[in-house]
Design a protein around this motif. Sequence first.
Motif: not given
Length: 374
Positions: A254-261
């Motif tokens: 979730f954290a990595i996907a948020f950073i990617a977004a």
Amino acid sequence: MSTERLWQLARFIGVILAIFFTGWLIVRLSSFMYPFVFAFLLALFSRPLVDFFQKRLRINRGWGALLSIILMSGLLIGSLVLIIMQLIRGLVFVANQLPAQIQELSLYFQKLYNEKLAPIWNDASEALRSLEPSQQNTVQNSIQSLGSSLASAIGEGSKSVAGMLQTILATLPSIALILVIVLLAWFFISKDWHKYEIRLKQYEMLPWFARAESVVTSLRSALFGYIKAQLTLITITFFIVLIGLLIIGVEHPFAIAFIAAFFDILPYLGTGSVFLPWIAYSIITGDTGLAIGLAILYGVVILQRNIMEPKIVGDNIGIQPITALIALFVGIQVFGVFGLILGPLIAVIIKALHNARIFHYLWDFIKGSPTPFR
């Protein structure tokens, strides 16, 4: 050439000069008026909320404007805090993993040096010793010159970074002042919005008013549509990355996907800022399976972005996908990074002017029509 043709040519030149002068004036004024443009856009977004406070809750419009500013600012600050918290969470995860990764990279480079670079260096040393003294001096001077150039480049880069940081620190007071001006202008525009509407109604009977109103309405719709389109694209990127990371089995998806977004907002860099270093590290450390999975996921993200962006942007701002694609490409070529925003915006302005028949009336004026705005 007849007199009528000369007048048509004169009017054509006058229209071209007027267009260039208007563009030049807008560019010049934008450097002074941009805080008030931002304040107007914020007031435009907050207008429904202010109207709700005034009409539904019977609150004075000034207090309603103040409440709407507090609520929207709180929402914005809350969103920023959430973004920062997720970024910190991701950075903490990276920091926890970093020592082991650095050690692994050190072992990799040590192995690379012992097995690959050391033999090459020994062969080069043997070849250098076999040269004549003058040739050895030439090679050594070249190496020293290369080292000096590299050190100079690193020094210049460090100075540039330090100068950039100094510039950012020096501009903080100006940013604070601009923020205060934007907030004050936002309040006053929101508070007196209905007064501006009453003044505008005085011009409803004029022939050009309906055309100008049509252009403004189209641009307002396109602005909301563009913001909606970007939020939609970022949301799609977030869920694709999240699902992909869950399939791959990565920790803290979730954290990595948020950073990617979050990085997906940035032109050119995009999600590549997250995936490309990660893929390179996975290859270096020998985790080929993870590197392949990340590469496939990154390819899917890039593919959906390039396919969906013209369609979603075009649908939300009211132009055809092929037109949106052309606008994006031309905007990037002409304006660089900012062309991703300016390209579709200019396309929307042209479309709004076309829908309001402005070009038709300008052509009638050039031809000598006596009532171009009737």
